[in-house]
Design a protein around this motif. Sequence first.
Motif, PDB file in Angstrom:
ATOM      1  N   ALA A 133       8.193  13.270  12.084  1.00  0.00           N
ATOM      2  CA  ALA A 133       9.100  13.396  10.931  1.00  0.00           C
ATOM      3  C   ALA A 133       8.272  12.835   9.247  1.00  0.00           C
ATOM      4  CB  ALA A 133       9.933  12.916  10.106  1.00  0.00           C
ATOM      5  N   ASN A 134       7.868  14.362   8.541  1.00  0.00           N
ATOM      6  CA  ASN A 134       6.650  13.417   7.994  1.00  0.00           C
ATOM      7  C   ASN A 134       7.286  14.284   6.299  1.00  0.00           C
ATOM      8  OD1 ASN A 134       4.524  13.374   6.528  1.00  0.00           O
ATOM      9  ND2 ASN A 134       2.727  14.181   7.554  1.00  0.00           N
ATOM     10  N   ASN A 135       7.644  13.356   5.742  1.00  0.00           N
ATOM     11  CA  ASN A 135       9.253  13.819   4.153  1.00  0.00           C
ATOM     12  C   ASN A 135       7.587  12.506   3.046  1.00  0.00           C
ATOM     13  OD1 ASN A 135      10.465  15.553   5.378  1.00  0.00           O
ATOM     14  ND2 ASN A 135      11.408  13.976   5.958  1.00  0.00           N
ATOM     15  N   GLN A 136       8.421  13.199   2.054  1.00  0.00           N
ATOM     16  CA  GLN A 136       7.668  12.071   1.087  1.00  0.00           C
ATOM     17  C   GLN A 136       8.164  10.924   1.261  1.00  0.00           C
ATOM     18  OE1 GLN A 136       8.415  14.264  -2.910  1.00  0.00           O
ATOM     19  NE2 GLN A 136       7.031  12.125  -3.715  1.00  0.00           N
ATOM     20  N   LYS A 137       9.652  10.302   1.207  1.00  0.00           N
ATOM     21  CA  LYS A 137      10.033   8.945   1.225  1.00  0.00           C
ATOM     22  C   LYS A 137       9.530   8.482   2.810  1.00  0.00           C
ATOM     23  CE  LYS A 137      12.288   9.394  -2.757  1.00  0.00           C
ATOM     24  NZ  LYS A 137      13.334   8.719  -3.699  1.00  0.00           N
ATOM     25  N   ASP A 138      10.120   9.236   3.813  1.00  0.00           N
ATOM     26  CA  ASP A 138       9.880   8.920   5.325  1.00  0.00           C
ATOM     27  C   ASP A 138       9.139   9.218   5.680  1.00  0.00           C
ATOM     28  OD1 ASP A 138      12.501   6.521   4.668  1.00  0.00           O
ATOM     29  OD2 ASP A 138      13.190   8.541   3.947  1.00  0.00           O
ATOM     30  N   LYS A 139       8.748   8.531   6.524  1.00  0.00           N
ATOM     31  CA  LYS A 139       7.743   9.429   8.209  1.00  0.00           C
ATOM     32  C   LYS A 139       7.645   8.880   9.418  1.00  0.00           C
ATOM     33  CE  LYS A 139       4.318  10.109   4.008  1.00  0.00           C
ATOM     34  NZ  LYS A 139       4.390  11.703   4.331  1.00  0.00           N
ATOM     35  N   LYS A 140       8.036   8.917   9.925  1.00  0.00           N
ATOM     36  CA  LYS A 140       7.662   9.099  11.199  1.00  0.00           C
ATOM     37  C   LYS A 140       7.417   9.208  12.793  1.00  0.00           C
ATOM     38  CE  LYS A 140      12.436   9.302  13.374  1.00  0.00           C
ATOM     39  NZ  LYS A 140      13.865   9.631  13.639  1.00  0.00           N
ATOM     40  N   MET A 141       7.053   8.973  13.250  1.00  0.00           N
ATOM     41  CA  MET A 141       6.232   9.381  15.121  1.00  0.00           C
ATOM     42  C   MET A 141       6.994   8.307  15.796  1.00  0.00           C
ATOM     43  SD  MET A 141       2.362   9.906  15.652  1.00  0.00           S
ATOM     44  CE  MET A 141       2.263  10.490  14.249  1.00  0.00           C
ATOM     45  N   LYS A 142       7.372   9.605  17.140  1.00  0.00           N
ATOM     46  CA  LYS A 142       7.426   8.620  18.583  1.00  0.00           C
ATOM     47  C   LYS A 142       6.794   9.145  19.272  1.00  0.00           C
ATOM     48  CE  LYS A 142      11.790   6.679  21.037  1.00  0.00           C
ATOM     49  NZ  LYS A 142      12.909   7.021  22.347  1.00  0.00           N
ATOM     50  N   ILE A 143       6.039   8.112  19.785  1.00  0.00           N
ATOM     51  CA  ILE A 143       5.237   8.629  21.296  1.00  0.00           C
ATOM     52  C   ILE A 143       5.687   7.566  22.831  1.00  0.00           C
ATOM     53  CG2 ILE A 143       3.400   9.011  19.663  1.00  0.00           C
ATOM     54  CD1 ILE A 143       2.176   6.493  20.760  1.00  0.00           C
ATOM     55  N   GLU A 157       8.055   4.113  12.440  1.00  0.00           N
ATOM     56  CA  GLU A 157       8.456   4.520  10.795  1.00  0.00           C
ATOM     57  C   GLU A 157       8.264   4.067   9.896  1.00  0.00           C
ATOM     58  OE1 GLU A 157      13.259   5.018  12.154  1.00  0.00           O
ATOM     59  OE2 GLU A 157      12.877   3.053  13.219  1.00  0.00           O
ATOM     60  N   LEU A 158       8.437   4.866   8.586  1.00  0.00           N
ATOM     61  CA  LEU A 158       7.706   4.206   7.396  1.00  0.00           C
ATOM     62  C   LEU A 158       8.596   4.257   6.424  1.00  0.00           C
ATOM     63  CD1 LEU A 158       4.896   4.185   9.116  1.00  0.00           C
ATOM     64  CD2 LEU A 158       3.897   4.916   7.186  1.00  0.00           C
ATOM     65  N   HIS A 159       9.002   4.171   5.187  1.00  0.00           N
ATOM     66  CA  HIS A 159       9.497   4.278   4.498  1.00  0.00           C
ATOM     67  C   HIS A 159       8.897   3.936   3.251  1.00  0.00           C
ATOM     68  CE1 HIS A 159      13.459   4.336   2.264  1.00  0.00           C
ATOM     69  NE2 HIS A 159      13.305   3.611   1.510  1.00  0.00           N
ATOM     70  N   ARG A 160       9.403   4.878   2.236  1.00  0.00           N
ATOM     71  CA  ARG A 160       8.378   4.370   0.765  1.00  0.00           C
ATOM     72  C   ARG A 160       9.247   3.143  -0.585  1.00  0.00           C
ATOM     73  NH1 ARG A 160       4.529   7.697  -2.645  1.00  0.00           N
ATOM     74  NH2 ARG A 160       5.364   9.463  -1.216  1.00  0.00           N
ATOM     75  N   THR A 177       0.846  -0.905   0.631  1.00  0.00           N
ATOM     76  CA  THR A 177      -0.024  -0.343   0.333  1.00  0.00           C
ATOM     77  C   THR A 177       0.927   1.456   0.651  1.00  0.00           C
ATOM     78  OG1 THR A 177      -1.291  -1.050   1.260  1.00  0.00           O
ATOM     79  CG2 THR A 177      -1.527   0.736   0.653  1.00  0.00           C
ATOM     80  N   PRO A 178       0.331   2.373  -0.292  1.00  0.00           N
ATOM     81  CA  PRO A 178       1.339   3.874  -0.545  1.00  0.00           C
ATOM     82  C   PRO A 178       1.630   4.244   0.709  1.00  0.00           C
ATOM     83  CG  PRO A 178       0.032   3.519  -2.363  1.00  0.00           C
ATOM     84  CD  PRO A 178      -0.941   2.373  -1.832  1.00  0.00           C
ATOM     85  N   ILE A 179       2.845   4.495   1.087  1.00  0.00           N
ATOM     86  CA  ILE A 179       3.041   4.927   1.884  1.00  0.00           C
ATOM     87  C   ILE A 179       2.072   6.512   3.396  1.00  0.00           C
ATOM     88  CG2 ILE A 179       4.512   7.297   1.530  1.00  0.00           C
ATOM     89  CD1 ILE A 179       6.767   6.921   3.502  1.00  0.00           C
ATOM     90  N   GLU A 180       1.602   6.800   2.125  1.00  0.00           N
ATOM     91  CA  GLU A 180       0.658   8.087   2.492  1.00  0.00           C
ATOM     92  C   GLU A 180      -1.019   7.465   2.882  1.00  0.00           C
ATOM     93  OE1 GLU A 180       0.862  11.082   3.229  1.00  0.00           O
ATOM     94  OE2 GLU A 180       3.072  11.511   1.822  1.00  0.00           O
ATOM     95  N   HIS A 181      -1.497   5.533   3.088  1.00  0.00           N
ATOM     96  CA  HIS A 181      -2.095   5.257   3.350  1.00  0.00           C
ATOM     97  C   HIS A 181      -1.683   4.994   4.356  1.00  0.00           C
ATOM     98  CE1 HIS A 181      -6.133   3.346   3.084  1.00  0.00           C
ATOM     99  NE2 HIS A 181      -5.299   2.469   3.006  1.00  0.00           N
ATOM    100  N   VAL A 182      -0.636   4.133   4.422  1.00  0.00           N
ATOM    101  CA  VAL A 182      -0.623   3.594   5.769  1.00  0.00           C
ATOM    102  C   VAL A 182       0.146   4.745   7.346  1.00  0.00           C
ATOM    103  CG1 VAL A 182       1.588   1.965   7.021  1.00  0.00           C
ATOM    104  CG2 VAL A 182       1.317   2.157   4.662  1.00  0.00           C
ATOM    105  N   TRP A 183       0.376   6.111   6.669  1.00  0.00           N
ATOM    106  CA  TRP A 183       0.700   7.089   7.779  1.00  0.00           C
ATOM    107  C   TRP A 183      -0.545   6.882   7.819  1.00  0.00           C
ATOM    108  CZ3 TRP A 183       4.094   8.962  10.916  1.00  0.00           C
ATOM    109  CH2 TRP A 183       3.993   9.839  11.223  1.00  0.00           C
TER     110      TRP A 183
END
Length: 149
Positions: free
Chosen positions: A73-83, A98-101, A12-18
């Motif tokens: 971090a919310n970038n086109q290729k990589d996204k990250k959130m730590k809670i 951590e998500l990577h396209r 699935t595309p990264i934006e959908h998972v995010w």
Amino acid sequence: MKQWSREIEINTPIEHVWSYFDGSLEQMQKIMPQVAENKPVRITEEVVGSIYRQKYKEGKRIEEYDVHTLEYANNQKDKKMKIGFTLANIFEITALYELHRINDQKTKLKYTVTNKALKWFAKLFMLFATEKIVVKFLEDVKKVAESEA
């Protein structure tokens, strides 16, 4: 303190998972159905430092705690959130997503959890804790994301 880390590829595309991590309560509940409420307490412009009051339903009990955004971090290729949050004054927990396209239709999700016991009896419980919950969570995210794609 214990730490578990696993990753999975999701078709699935990264934006959908995010959208399950950085979206509405309704989206979050698709992968975390026990979250009953997620209300902002303090929102910062840079997201780090934001606090949400979350209610989590476990059987008939409802736990309430403040979730702090520690990294974002919310970038086109990589996204990250730590809670991070403290559960019932017994465990201090962090979760890092951590998500990577990989390509337009494939995303790698890495999930890292730390669990620190704050009470002596909880330390005994930690001796038997396994990564089973981490593996199941990743499989659930994959299943939901791919079924909605």
